[in-house]
Design a protein around this motif. Structure first.
Motif, PDB file in Angstrom:
ATOM      1  N   THR A  37      -2.803 -18.714 -34.320  1.00 23.48           N
ATOM      2  CA  THR A  37      -1.551 -18.041 -34.613  1.00 23.48           C
ATOM      3  C   THR A  37      -1.613 -17.307 -35.959  1.00 23.48           C
ATOM      4  OG1 THR A  37       0.832 -18.335 -34.760  1.00 23.48           O
ATOM      5  CG2 THR A  37      -0.494 -20.141 -35.577  1.00 23.48           C
ATOM      6  N   GLY A  38      -1.053 -16.125 -35.986  1.00 22.92           N
ATOM      7  CA  GLY A  38      -1.046 -15.323 -37.207  1.00 22.92           C
ATOM      8  C   GLY A  38      -2.324 -14.538 -37.439  1.00 22.92           C
ATOM      9  N   SER A  39      -3.265 -14.621 -36.497  1.00 20.63           N
ATOM     10  CA  SER A  39      -4.556 -13.965 -36.725  1.00 20.63           C
ATOM     11  C   SER A  39      -4.511 -12.461 -36.447  1.00 20.63           C
ATOM     12  CB  SER A  39      -5.655 -14.629 -35.879  1.00 20.63           C
ATOM     13  OG  SER A  39      -5.358 -14.538 -34.503  1.00 20.63           O
ATOM     14  N   GLY A  40      -3.444 -11.988 -35.792  1.00 16.75           N
ATOM     15  CA  GLY A  40      -3.319 -10.541 -35.576  1.00 16.75           C
ATOM     16  C   GLY A  40      -3.445 -10.094 -34.127  1.00 16.75           C
ATOM     17  N   LYS A  41      -3.369 -11.018 -33.188  1.00 17.41           N
ATOM     18  CA  LYS A  41      -3.557 -10.691 -31.765  1.00 17.41           C
ATOM     19  C   LYS A  41      -2.504  -9.707 -31.246  1.00 17.41           C
ATOM     20  CE  LYS A  41      -3.078 -15.009 -30.593  1.00 17.41           C
ATOM     21  NZ  LYS A  41      -2.871 -15.620 -31.928  1.00 17.41           N
ATOM     22  N   THR A  42      -1.244 -10.000 -31.557  1.00 18.92           N
ATOM     23  CA  THR A  42      -0.167  -9.121 -31.091  1.00 18.92           C
ATOM     24  C   THR A  42      -0.340  -7.729 -31.679  1.00 18.92           C
ATOM     25  OG1 THR A  42       1.354 -10.977 -30.839  1.00 18.92           O
ATOM     26  CG2 THR A  42       2.347  -8.793 -31.044  1.00 18.92           C
ATOM     27  N   THR A  43      -0.611  -7.681 -32.974  1.00 17.49           N
ATOM     28  CA  THR A  43      -0.791  -6.394 -33.649  1.00 17.49           C
ATOM     29  C   THR A  43      -1.953  -5.618 -33.028  1.00 17.49           C
ATOM     30  OG1 THR A  43      -0.059  -7.507 -35.667  1.00 17.49           O
ATOM     31  CG2 THR A  43      -1.012  -5.310 -35.924  1.00 17.49           C
ATOM     32  N   PHE A  44      -3.060  -6.306 -32.782  1.00 13.28           N
ATOM     33  CA  PHE A  44      -4.249  -5.667 -32.205  1.00 13.28           C
ATOM     34  C   PHE A  44      -3.923  -5.042 -30.846  1.00 13.28           C
ATOM     35  CE2 PHE A  44      -8.329  -5.285 -30.168  1.00 13.28           C
ATOM     36  CZ  PHE A  44      -9.270  -5.162 -31.170  1.00 13.28           C
TER      37      PHE A  44
HETATM   38  N1  LIG Z   1       3.777  -5.027 -42.094  1.00 16.18           N
HETATM   39  C1  LIG Z   1       2.770  -5.857 -42.320  1.00 16.18           C
HETATM   40  N2  LIG Z   1       1.894  -5.604 -43.302  1.00 16.18           N
HETATM   41  C2  LIG Z   1       0.864  -6.448 -43.523  1.00 16.18           C
HETATM   42  N3  LIG Z   1       0.616  -7.554 -42.809  1.00 16.18           N
HETATM   43  C3  LIG Z   1       1.453  -7.834 -41.825  1.00 16.18           C
HETATM   44  C4  LIG Z   1       2.572  -7.018 -41.515  1.00 16.18           C
HETATM   45  N4  LIG Z   1       3.203  -7.556 -40.472  1.00 16.18           N
HETATM   46  C5  LIG Z   1       2.510  -8.662 -40.149  1.00 16.18           C
HETATM   47  N5  LIG Z   1       1.482  -8.846 -40.969  1.00 16.18           N
HETATM   48  C6  LIG Z   1       0.510  -9.965 -40.899  1.00 16.18           C
HETATM   49  O1  LIG Z   1       0.212 -10.177 -39.535  1.00 16.18           O
HETATM   50  C7  LIG Z   1       0.394 -11.527 -39.201  1.00 16.18           C
HETATM   51  C8  LIG Z   1       0.925 -11.669 -37.785  1.00 16.18           C
HETATM   52  O2  LIG Z   1       0.115 -10.955 -36.916  1.00 16.18           O
HETATM   53  P1  LIG Z   1       0.317 -11.099 -35.361  1.00 16.18           P
HETATM   54  O3  LIG Z   1      -0.316  -9.908 -34.755  1.00 16.18           O
HETATM   55  O4  LIG Z   1       1.731 -11.363 -35.032  1.00 16.18           O
HETATM   56  O5  LIG Z   1      -0.548 -12.418 -35.078  1.00 16.18           O
HETATM   57  P2  LIG Z   1      -0.672 -13.321 -33.773  1.00 16.18           P
HETATM   58  O6  LIG Z   1      -0.126 -12.519 -32.639  1.00 16.18           O
HETATM   59  O7  LIG Z   1      -2.131 -13.615 -33.687  1.00 16.18           O
HETATM   60  O8  LIG Z   1       0.116 -14.556 -34.056  1.00 16.18           O
HETATM   61  C9  LIG Z   1       1.413 -12.023 -40.185  1.00 16.18           C
HETATM   62  O9  LIG Z   1       1.268 -13.420 -40.359  1.00 16.18           O
HETATM   63  C10 LIG Z   1       1.091 -11.248 -41.422  1.00 16.18           C
HETATM   64  O10 LIG Z   1       0.074 -11.899 -42.156  1.00 16.18           O
END
Ligand SMILES: Nc1ncnc2c1ncn2[C@@H]1O[C@H](COP(=O)(O)OP(=O)(O)O)[C@@H](O)[C@H]1O
Ligand SMILES: [Mg+2]
Length: 249
Positions: A37-44
């Protein structure tokens, strides 16, 4: 003359990433993005679809099963990404898989209803992909499919059916999942995800002095020469950026 074997590739929209996978994802493949969790999967996954529309004019579908569409839009606005613009143009569709379950009213165009059966879920995705002629798809996340459909026991069958329709649709897809213990090779939750996925990308953290640093590892990518090196990446104000010549210690 030497014939060079080339396959069609789709640029990821993630700066630096294509350099480590010979220019992009093999077109039409399914890639598993795994990590804690928090590793960036959703963002990726979302960046892959959003940038596909913005930079390459390829329509895309986002299936959000962990947060409401409106929350996703708001969060992603921090990266300067304007979903509404492309949604209005019919190039981007967000399927809200959360609002109905939590009993919240939704004004979304694409909503998954409450008591959904697996067939309906798959059929709905299929319909939306066809409706906007999507080339890219992200489903966030696999564990939430099981939870959402109440099919924890039949999740393997559902994933196999999903696999079939993904191939049928010809979209290039990212599926996210959580890795219980990536360091020990346990990179998927149900054990079948790697079978479906022709690529596996691991996002994780490494402790460096008193800080956690992000890194990414391409565990598998069919038809692609890639190293098994860990590459540093950052989540910046404009999304994920990978550093192909960086080092992770
Ligand atoms: N606007 C932003 N700028 C920089 N880092 C961000 C921003 N938004 C989110 N993050 C980082 O991305 C992390 C969440 O990424 P996310 O893709 O949701 O992870 P996952 O889906 O793996 O849980 C946050 O914990 C934070 O560290
Ligand atoms: Mg997430």
């Amino acid at each position: 003359m030497l014939m060079e074997y080339t396959i069609e590739r789709l640029k990821s929209g993630i700066p630096g990433f294509d350099d480590i996978i010979q220019g992009g994802f093999p077109s039409g493949t399914t890639v598993l993005v795994t990590g804690p969790t928090g590793s960036g999967k959703t963002t990726f996954g979302v960046q892959f679809v959003y940038k596909g529309v913005e930079l390459y004019n390829e329509p895309g579908v986002i299936v959000t099963l962990e947060e409401r569409a409106q929350d996703l839009r708001r969060e992603m606005r921090a990266f300067g990404w304007d979903f509404e613009k492309y949604e209005k143009e019919g190039k981007l569709a967000i399927i809200d898989g959360v609002s109905a379950v939590v009993g919240l009213p939704s004004e979304e165009q694409y909503v998954l209803e409450g008591n959904l059966r697996a067939e309906d879920f798959l059929r709905y995705i299929y319909r939306v992909v066809k409706a906007i002629d999507a080339k890219r798809l992200v489903i966030d996340s696999i564990p939430s499919i099981a939870f959402r459909l109440g099919v924890e026991n039949e999740i393997r069958e559902v994933l196999l059916q999903l696999h079939t329709i993904l191939l049928e649709m010809g979209v290039t897809s990212i599926l996210t999942t959580e890795a219980p213990d990536p360091a020990n090779g346990k990179i998927s939750r149900y054990g079948i995800e790697e079978y479906i996925a022709r690529g596996v990308v691991l996002l994780d953290f490494v402790e460096k002095e008193v800080e956690l640093k992000r890194y990414l590892l391409v565990r598998k990518m069919r038809e692609t020469k890639h190293s098994m090196k860990k590459y540093p990446f950052e989540i910046t104000e404009s999304g994920i950026v990978v550093y192909p010549s960086g080092e992770v210690y």
